[in-house]
Design an enzyme around this catalytic site. Sequence first.
Site, mmCIF file in Angstrom:
data_model
loop_
_atom_site.group_PDB
_atom_site.id
_atom_site.type_symbol
_atom_site.label_atom_id
_atom_site.label_comp_id
_atom_site.label_asym_id
_atom_site.label_seq_id
_atom_site.Cartn_x
_atom_site.Cartn_y
_atom_site.Cartn_z
ATOM 1 C CG ASP A 143 -25.898 23.112 -19.386
ATOM 2 O OD1 ASP A 143 -24.721 22.743 -19.215
ATOM 3 O OD2 ASP A 143 -26.326 23.528 -20.482
ATOM 4 C CG ASP B 120 -28.601 26.648 -22.802
ATOM 5 O OD1 ASP B 120 -27.402 26.328 -22.754
ATOM 6 O OD2 ASP B 120 -29.073 27.405 -23.662
ATOM 7 C CD GLU C 172 -22.777 19.305 -18.566
ATOM 8 O OE1 GLU C 172 -23.775 18.624 -18.822
ATOM 9 O OE2 GLU C 172 -22.231 20.068 -19.382
#
Length: 173
Positions: free
Chosen positions: A11, A143, A70
């Site tokens: 991420d 996160d 992502e």
Amino acid sequence: MATTVRILGIDPGSRKTGYGIIESSGHRSVHVANGCLSLGDGELAPRLLKILRGLTEIIEEYAPEEVAIEETFVNRANAASALVLGQARGAAICAIAGSGVPMAEYAAAQVKVAIAGNGRAEKQQVQHMVKVLLNLQDKLSPDASDALAVALTHAHVRGTRVKTGIALSKAWG
């Protein structure tokens, strides 16, 4: 018999980049590790270098066979933030490319659907489902949770592709 595959989920962020590592075999995924690269404030270039070096070390230490990251959410109201996030993502992609490990990319809505069943799920819903799916009791940083969700999404997509006989390739997206 299903093959076990180690997946690193990322991420990306310009202040914190989350990572999560799972091992997936068939319908079963097991937590290996998770954490967060805290990049702090200050000039962007040194933070991007921390992402590159930090993820390179994580890839070397945990030896994932596949990586999922992502995609950048484009916020039209704040294009400057999207550009900075894109640069952080670029540093992460450079670490992945340098390792030669195959990479897949997933939009945030895809991850939310795969993990929580709703493309507009709140962060807390996704975090809760990550903990349930991986049978985790400890608290997760947002996160790291997001990174584990990306890894789990890839495990689901990968499993479906293997089951349906869709050819495996370097780009899974």
